[in-house]
Each structure stands twice: as structure tokens, then as C-alpha cells.
Design an enzyme around this catalytic site. Structure first.
Site, PDB file in Angstrom:
ATOM      1  N   LEU A  70      39.561  47.471  35.532  1.00 58.83           N
ATOM      2  CA  LEU A  70      38.938  46.232  35.980  1.00 58.83           C
ATOM      3  C   LEU A  70      39.915  45.552  36.929  1.00 58.83           C
ATOM      4  O   LEU A  70      41.127  45.562  36.693  1.00 58.83           O
ATOM      5  CB  LEU A  70      38.647  45.294  34.798  1.00 58.83           C
ATOM      6  CG  LEU A  70      37.585  45.739  33.785  1.00 58.83           C
ATOM      7  CD1 LEU A  70      37.449  44.687  32.687  1.00 58.83           C
ATOM      8  CD2 LEU A  70      36.244  45.975  34.457  1.00 58.83           C
ATOM      9  N   ASP A  71      39.402  44.990  38.010  1.00 62.68           N
ATOM     10  CA  ASP A  71      40.262  44.231  38.913  1.00 62.68           C
ATOM     11  C   ASP A  71      41.002  43.150  38.126  1.00 62.68           C
ATOM     12  O   ASP A  71      40.477  42.608  37.146  1.00 62.68           O
ATOM     13  CB  ASP A  71      39.428  43.560  40.007  1.00 62.68           C
ATOM     14  CG  ASP A  71      38.858  44.551  41.007  1.00 62.68           C
ATOM     15  OD1 ASP A  71      39.293  45.721  41.004  1.00 62.68           O
ATOM     16  OD2 ASP A  71      37.973  44.150  41.786  1.00 62.68           O
ATOM     17  N   ARG A  72      42.186  42.838  38.571  1.00 59.71           N
ATOM     18  CA  ARG A  72      43.012  41.862  37.851  1.00 59.71           C
ATOM     19  C   ARG A  72      42.278  40.547  37.544  1.00 59.71           C
ATOM     20  O   ARG A  72      42.395  40.025  36.433  1.00 59.71           O
ATOM     21  CB  ARG A  72      44.279  41.588  38.653  1.00 59.71           C
ATOM     22  CG  ARG A  72      45.224  40.616  37.973  1.00 59.71           C
ATOM     23  CD  ARG A  72      46.536  40.529  38.702  1.00 59.71           C
ATOM     24  NE  ARG A  72      47.474  39.673  37.995  1.00 59.71           N
ATOM     25  CZ  ARG A  72      48.778  39.652  38.221  1.00 59.71           C
ATOM     26  NH1 ARG A  72      49.302  40.444  39.126  1.00 59.71           N
ATOM     27  NH2 ARG A  72      49.552  38.843  37.547  1.00 59.71           N
ATOM     28  N   PRO A  73      41.514  39.945  38.485  1.00 58.88           N
ATOM     29  CA  PRO A  73      40.888  38.663  38.184  1.00 58.88           C
ATOM     30  C   PRO A  73      39.630  38.758  37.324  1.00 58.88           C
ATOM     31  O   PRO A  73      39.009  37.739  37.023  1.00 58.88           O
ATOM     32  CB  PRO A  73      40.523  38.099  39.565  1.00 58.88           C
ATOM     33  CG  PRO A  73      40.910  39.094  40.559  1.00 58.88           C
ATOM     34  CD  PRO A  73      41.308  40.353  39.878  1.00 58.88           C
ATOM     35  N   VAL A  74      39.250  39.971  36.939  1.00 60.35           N
ATOM     36  CA  VAL A  74      38.002  40.178  36.199  1.00 60.35           C
ATOM     37  C   VAL A  74      38.295  40.332  34.714  1.00 60.35           C
ATOM     38  O   VAL A  74      39.239  41.014  34.314  1.00 60.35           O
ATOM     39  CB  VAL A  74      37.268  41.430  36.724  1.00 60.35           C
ATOM     40  CG1 VAL A  74      35.967  41.658  35.958  1.00 60.35           C
ATOM     41  CG2 VAL A  74      36.996  41.290  38.218  1.00 60.35           C
TER      42      VAL A  74
END
Length: 251
Positions: A70-74
Site C-alpha cells: 500500500l502506498d505510504r499515505p494509504v
């Protein structure tokens, strides 16, 4: 079999949805890396290894296999393997697109069609950590496909459900921005800058996969915390986001 849990305020970093001898499903908080990089900042694989080592009193190294990212901000549901055999089989499910992933997001505006499929080609600029979106094949770009459906609208925002059919970096963020609907708080892809630091409005809400040993289809569900902009929608609407899309199909 479906496992669901809604994170509450004060949850620890390691909010476990499901665990057996072969796999581990957890809620990844926004802002935490999926896997270690050269920054030395916290990542889910390391945190889970430490947690398993403490909880089970295991000496030496503990195995945790990264199955997807998952992308870091997600934030939201994320699946890991506890054995190398499990990791191999789950990774094959990802490669063969037998791994079902549904996200919920809040976007600015609303897509031209209430539901549909987006197909683009994404090229990553690693130096800037951003991807460019192209309507046709270009050098070094990879095909990106997703299905989406609008659940409901609130003022200038829309709650949407997204099923990823390919797994590209920043895929949902870039493709929704390309159709004029950037994710709320996602400044990197064109959203207005919020006051203060805010997590982008994207949440991994459901993962479905065949168990690597029993072959039973299992689904893990997680819903976003009660913070802005998620609080604009009711629990029933967030639940609806998991059923509004057509049945899963291979691409």
C-alpha cells in the site's frame, strides 16, 4: 469466510484482522511504509516481525513475507505471509490477478459516468516519486486498469468504490486525478492543499484471496476511522461501497 473490523480511535499500530499459521491480515495505518527503505523509518514488515517475536517468544529471526504493498499515505487492510510457502502461493495469486482488492476513496467532483472502467498507462518518475498518466502506450509505462462506482455525493465530494485490476504505484491516485477527480487531501495529484497535515482519502477496505493452504476463499475488511472527510458518509454508505461494484472478473 469474511472478517471485518472497524478501527477505533487509539488503536495500536498493529491492529490484527486475522491470523493463523500461514497468514496475517492487519490494518496498516496511513503514514507507515509497507516495507523498509533507505530512510530507516517505520515499516509494516519490521513492526510485524517485532510483534510476532514478542507475542510468541520466538528466538532468532521471524519470517514475515510481503505479499502486496500500500502506498505510504494509504491505510487499511493488508495481507502478509507467515511462511515462505504461503508467501509464494499468495504472491502467485497477485500475479495471476486472483487477488481481489477493493478501495474506498473520497474525490473532488464526480466522474462523468457514475460507474466504469479506467484504462491508462502509467510511467513512474522515481526521482520525484510521482507517476504520469497516458492514454496510449509510451516508453517505460505500464498498463493500469481499475473499475469504479460512485456511491453518493456530498456537496463537491464523491464517495467512490474502486476495484484494482492491476497493481501499479499510485494507481488510484493518478487515474482519478487524470479524469478530473483527485483524491481529497492528495496534493501530489492536484487536490487543494488542506490546513495542516492530513491523510489522503483512500482506504484499503477489502482483500479477498484463496487461502494458501486450505484454498477457502477468505475476505478481510476494514473501514476508515471517523475523521474528515469520511464522517460525511454513514456506516451504511461505507458498507455499500463494498457491494456496489460488479462481481470480480479477470482482465
Amino acid at each position: 469466510m469474511t472478517i471485518d473490523r472497524t478501527p477505533a480511535a487509539g488503536d495500536s499500530v498493529l491492529s490484527i484482522l486475522y491470523e493463523d499459521n500461514h497468514l496475517l491480515a492487519v490494518v496498516k495505518p496511513p503514514g507507515i511504509l509497507s516495507q523498509a527503505d533507505d530512510t530507516g523509518e517505520s515499516d509494516m514488515v519490521t513492526l510485524l516481525k517485532q510483534d510476532l517475536k514478542i507475542r510468541y517468544g520466538k528466538p532468532g529471526n521471524v519470517y514475515v513475507g510481503l505479499v502486496h504493498r500500500l502506498d505510504r499515505p494509504v491505510g487499511g487492510a493488508m495481507l502478509f505471509a507467515k511462511t515462505s510457502k504461503g508467501a509464494s502461493r499468495l504472491s502467485e495469486s497477485v500475479r495471476s490477478r486472483a487477488f481481489d482488492k477493493i478501495y474506498i476513496a473520497v474525490v473532488h467532483g464526480s466522474p462523468a459516468a457514475r460507474a466504469g472502467r479506467l484504462r491508462h498507462y502509467l510511467r513512474k518518475d522515481s526521482a520525484r516519486n510521482i507517476v504520469s498518466v497516458h492514454s496510449q502506450e509510451v516508453s517505460e509505462a505500464k498498463e493500469a486498469i481499475l473499475d469504479y462506482a460512485v456511491v453518493s455525493n456530498r456537496n463537491q465530494y464523491s464517495l467512490i468504490a474502486v476495484r484494482l485490476l492491476t497493481g501499479r504505484p499510485h494507481q488510484i491516485r493518478a487515474q482519478m486525478s487524470a479524469v478530473g477527480c483527485p483524491l481529497v487531501f492528495d496534493r501530489k495529484y492536484g487536490a487543494p492543499a488542506p490546513d495542516g497535515e492530513r491523510d489522503i482519502a483512500l482506504w484499503s477496505a477489502s482483500i479477498g484471496v484463496a487461502h494458501p493452504v486450505t484454498k477457502e476463499w477468505i475476505t478481510f475488511q476494514s473501514f476508515p476511522p471517523q475523521t474528515e472527510p469520511w464522517t460525511r458518509w454513514s456506516e451504511e454508505e461505507l458498507q455499500q461501497a463494498l457491494t456496489i461494484l460488479p462481481d470480480r472478473e479477470r482482465v
